[in-house]
Design a protein around this motif. Structure first.
Motif, PDB file in Angstrom:
ATOM      1  N   THR A  13       0.808  -1.222   0.000  1.00 34.01           N
ATOM      2  CA  THR A  13       0.000   0.000   0.000  1.00 34.01           C
ATOM      3  C   THR A  13       0.838   1.267   0.000  1.00 34.01           C
ATOM      4  N   LYS A  14       2.040   1.212   0.584  1.00 31.83           N
ATOM      5  CA  LYS A  14       2.840   2.438   0.652  1.00 31.83           C
ATOM      6  C   LYS A  14       4.326   2.125   0.557  1.00 31.83           C
ATOM      7  N   ILE A  15       5.083   3.154   0.203  1.00 33.70           N
ATOM      8  CA  ILE A  15       6.541   3.113   0.227  1.00 33.70           C
ATOM      9  C   ILE A  15       7.005   4.116   1.268  1.00 33.70           C
ATOM     10  N   HIS A  16       7.821   3.666   2.182  1.00 35.08           N
ATOM     11  CA  HIS A  16       8.373   4.530   3.228  1.00 35.08           C
ATOM     12  C   HIS A  16       9.858   4.692   2.941  1.00 35.08           C
ATOM     13  N   GLY A  17      10.289   5.920   2.748  1.00 39.51           N
ATOM     14  CA  GLY A  17      11.692   6.178   2.448  1.00 39.51           C
ATOM     15  C   GLY A  17      12.340   7.075   3.477  1.00 39.51           C
ATOM     16  N   ILE A  18      13.603   6.810   3.781  1.00 41.44           N
ATOM     17  CA  ILE A  18      14.385   7.677   4.656  1.00 41.44           C
ATOM     18  C   ILE A  18      15.774   7.876   4.054  1.00 41.44           C
ATOM     19  N   ALA A  19      16.409   8.970   4.445  1.00 39.42           N
ATOM     20  CA  ALA A  19      17.796   9.240   4.062  1.00 39.42           C
ATOM     21  C   ALA A  19      18.599   9.406   5.347  1.00 39.42           C
ATOM     22  N   ILE A  20      19.708   8.691   5.436  1.00 41.96           N
ATOM     23  CA  ILE A  20      20.565   8.711   6.625  1.00 41.96           C
ATOM     24  C   ILE A  20      21.924   9.263   6.233  1.00 41.96           C
ATOM     25  N   GLY A  21      22.436  10.188   7.031  1.00 37.85           N
ATOM     26  CA  GLY A  21      23.740  10.776   6.769  1.00 37.85           C
ATOM     27  C   GLY A  21      24.865   9.886   7.244  1.00 37.85           C
ATOM     28  N   ALA A 115      14.202  -5.228   7.886  1.00 36.02           N
ATOM     29  CA  ALA A 115      13.714  -4.829   9.203  1.00 36.02           C
ATOM     30  C   ALA A 115      14.601  -5.384  10.307  1.00 36.02           C
ATOM     31  N   THR A 116      15.146  -6.562  10.088  1.00 37.15           N
ATOM     32  CA  THR A 116      16.059  -7.154  11.075  1.00 37.15           C
ATOM     33  C   THR A 116      17.319  -6.307  11.217  1.00 37.15           C
ATOM     34  N   LEU A 117      17.865  -5.854  10.087  1.00 37.59           N
ATOM     35  CA  LEU A 117      19.032  -4.969  10.135  1.00 37.59           C
ATOM     36  C   LEU A 117      18.696  -3.666  10.860  1.00 37.59           C
ATOM     37  N   GLY A 118      17.499  -3.140  10.602  1.00 40.48           N
ATOM     38  CA  GLY A 118      17.082  -1.925  11.289  1.00 40.48           C
ATOM     39  C   GLY A 118      16.893  -2.134  12.775  1.00 40.48           C
ATOM     40  N   ALA A 119      16.316  -3.266  13.150  1.00 42.55           N
ATOM     41  CA  ALA A 119      16.145  -3.573  14.571  1.00 42.55           C
ATOM     42  C   ALA A 119      17.495  -3.707  15.263  1.00 42.55           C
ATOM     43  N   HIS A 120      18.444  -4.313  14.571  1.00 44.11           N
ATOM     44  CA  HIS A 120      19.803  -4.417  15.112  1.00 44.11           C
ATOM     45  C   HIS A 120      20.405  -3.039  15.358  1.00 44.11           C
ATOM     46  N   ALA A 121      20.204  -2.128  14.408  1.00 48.31           N
ATOM     47  CA  ALA A 121      20.765  -0.783  14.563  1.00 48.31           C
ATOM     48  C   ALA A 121      20.106  -0.034  15.708  1.00 48.31           C
ATOM     49  N   VAL A 122      18.777  -0.149  15.820  1.00 47.05           N
ATOM     50  CA  VAL A 122      18.051   0.566  16.863  1.00 47.05           C
ATOM     51  C   VAL A 122      18.329  -0.019  18.245  1.00 47.05           C
ATOM     52  N   GLU A 123      18.355  -1.356  18.329  1.00 44.93           N
ATOM     53  CA  GLU A 123      18.580  -2.011  19.621  1.00 44.93           C
ATOM     54  C   GLU A 123      20.044  -2.061  20.009  1.00 44.93           C
ATOM     55  N   SER A 284       7.580  -0.109  17.859  1.00 41.32           N
ATOM     56  CA  SER A 284       6.333   0.386  17.286  1.00 41.32           C
ATOM     57  C   SER A 284       6.496   1.771  16.664  1.00 41.32           C
ATOM     58  N   ALA A 285       7.604   2.438  16.927  1.00 37.66           N
ATOM     59  CA  ALA A 285       7.789   3.803  16.425  1.00 37.66           C
ATOM     60  C   ALA A 285       8.848   3.875  15.336  1.00 37.66           C
ATOM     61  N   ALA A 286       9.998   3.286  15.546  1.00 33.51           N
ATOM     62  CA  ALA A 286      11.085   3.382  14.571  1.00 33.51           C
ATOM     63  C   ALA A 286      10.742   2.595  13.303  1.00 33.51           C
ATOM     64  N   PRO A 287      10.935   3.187  12.126  1.00 29.97           N
ATOM     65  CA  PRO A 287      10.668   2.490  10.855  1.00 29.97           C
ATOM     66  C   PRO A 287      11.817   1.552  10.510  1.00 29.97           C
ATOM     67  N   VAL A 288      11.881   0.421  11.202  1.00 31.02           N
ATOM     68  CA  VAL A 288      13.079  -0.416  11.121  1.00 31.02           C
ATOM     69  C   VAL A 288      13.326  -0.975   9.728  1.00 31.02           C
ATOM     70  N   ALA A 289      12.267  -1.231   8.937  1.00 29.35           N
ATOM     71  CA  ALA A 289      12.497  -1.778   7.597  1.00 29.35           C
ATOM     72  C   ALA A 289      13.186  -0.756   6.696  1.00 29.35           C
ATOM     73  N   ALA A 290      12.767   0.506   6.760  1.00 29.38           N
ATOM     74  CA  ALA A 290      13.418   1.547   5.960  1.00 29.38           C
ATOM     75  C   ALA A 290      14.826   1.823   6.475  1.00 29.38           C
ATOM     76  N   ILE A 291      14.987   1.829   7.801  1.00 29.48           N
ATOM     77  CA  ILE A 291      16.314   2.035   8.386  1.00 29.48           C
ATOM     78  C   ILE A 291      17.265   0.933   7.928  1.00 29.48           C
ATOM     79  N   GLY A 292      16.813  -0.321   8.035  1.00 32.76           N
ATOM     80  CA  GLY A 292      17.662  -1.438   7.630  1.00 32.76           C
ATOM     81  C   GLY A 292      18.027  -1.382   6.166  1.00 32.76           C
ATOM     82  N   ALA A 293      17.061  -0.996   5.319  1.00 29.22           N
ATOM     83  CA  ALA A 293      17.355  -0.873   3.886  1.00 29.22           C
ATOM     84  C   ALA A 293      18.428   0.178   3.646  1.00 29.22           C
ATOM     85  N   ALA A 294      18.356   1.282   4.377  1.00 32.17           N
ATOM     86  CA  ALA A 294      19.355   2.340   4.197  1.00 32.17           C
ATOM     87  C   ALA A 294      20.745   1.889   4.608  1.00 32.17           C
TER      88      ALA A 294
END
Length: 313
Positions: A13-21, A115-123, A284-294
């Motif tokens: 239904t949607k594409i969520h994009g982020i840019a990380i420096g 999302a797993t990569l993003g969860a690793h980064a956040v946690e 529930s707040a951090a967009p871990v799938a987009a974070i992990g993709a980045a």
């Protein structure tokens, strides 16, 4: 690595994009509706990249990582069987086509692995399981500092563990799979609502003391706890992170799963000693799938270094 890393989480239904420096700061974020079909997916993904590039004032984009459902060949940059995106034919060369549209190197990854990569980064732990409670039930494994995809790319498909030989037939062809009990789709079928989010409606009704809602919630939590237990017994991770659409419930979801794990361990000193409930987290707040993709890099198709960690809390 110079320039910003872009991550795209492409869903039905949607594409969520982020840019990380380079220092881990999230510099820009955008969401847009997904247009289905081969041309639609490429076009809508490229539009999100263009929006992020504009927010960066034309700054350099060093890489684009894409998390997408389906069977992903990370080296070939193709995806197939992404039925909910209209990509249900032969392997679709999304990385090459999106690269042509954006002028950047594009790397693909399965959405659960992203999302797993993003969860690793956040946690910020190097040994975790990410359990996605979405339409289906699937897990990603980040063990000993590396993503574990499996020999056939099927590591973590815990939703297709058969738990009821007399149960209904699953879409995978087996009977009585765990995701028929412990997934967003299973929850919605057990507690249908005319409007709104079924999980939110169920947990609200259970919190208000509705006996039927309590029974449905506890059955769902028991199923998720069974998945957590199977994964913990298989790989014994430091942390189990719950994500996906149902994770929007937040702390009440963690409490329900933790209570189920405690109940299931009551007759087993061995399970009690593993303290599985204490390992649970819900994102529930951090967009871990987009974070992990980045954080996927073209060179190794895994998380690249971020100096000072990720700035998302």
């Amino acid at each position: 690595m110079n320039g910003s890393r872009v991550g795209l989480d492409i869903g039905g239904t949607k594409i969520h994009g982020i840019a990380i420096g380079p220092d881990g700061d999230v510099l820009a974020e955008d969401r847009a509706a997904t247009t289905l079909g081969p041309e639609g997916v490429v076009k809508s993904a490229a539009a999100v990249v263009a929006s992020l590039r504009a927010a960066l004032d034309g700054g350099e984009i060093s890489s684009i990582g894409v998390g997408i459902p389906g069977i992903v060949d990370t080296r070939a940059g193709t995806v197939k069987h992404a039925v909910n995106l209209g990509l249900d034919g032969d392997a679709f060369p999304l990385a090459a086509l999106l690269g042509e549209r954006t002028g950047a190197v594009v790397t693909l990854e399965n959405d659960t692995n992203s999302a797993t990569l993003g969860a690793h980064a956040v946690e910020d732990v190097d040994d975790l399981v990410y359990l996605s409670l979405g339409t289906g039930l699937a897990a990603g494994l980040y063990l000993g500092g590396a993503l574990r995809r499996g020999f056939h790319g099927a590591a973590g498909e815990v939703g297709h563990l058969p738990v009821d030989p007399e149960g209904p037939v699953c879409g995978c062809g087996q009977r009585g799979c765990l995701e028929l009990v412990a997934s967003g789709a299973a929850l919605a079928a057990a507690w249908p609502t005319p409007t709104g989010h079924p999980a939110e409606a169920l947990f609200a009704a259970a919190a208000a003391g509705d006996p039927a809602a309590v029974a449905v919630r506890d059955r769902f939590a028991d199923g998720v706890a069974a998945a957590v237990r199977a994964l913990a017994l298989a790989v014994d991770p430091e942390r189990v992170v719950i994500g996906g659409g149902v994770a929007a419930i937040g702390e009440p979801l963690r409490e329900a799963i933790a209570a189920a794990l405690t109940r299931q361990a009551e007759s087993s000193p061995f399970l009690t000693s593993l303290e599985l409930a204490s390992r649970l987290r819900v994102v529930s707040a951090a967009p871990v799938a987009a974070i992990g993709a980045a954080l996927i890099t073209p060179s190794n198709r895994s998380r690249g270094p971020i100096e000072g960690g990720l700035a998302w809390k």
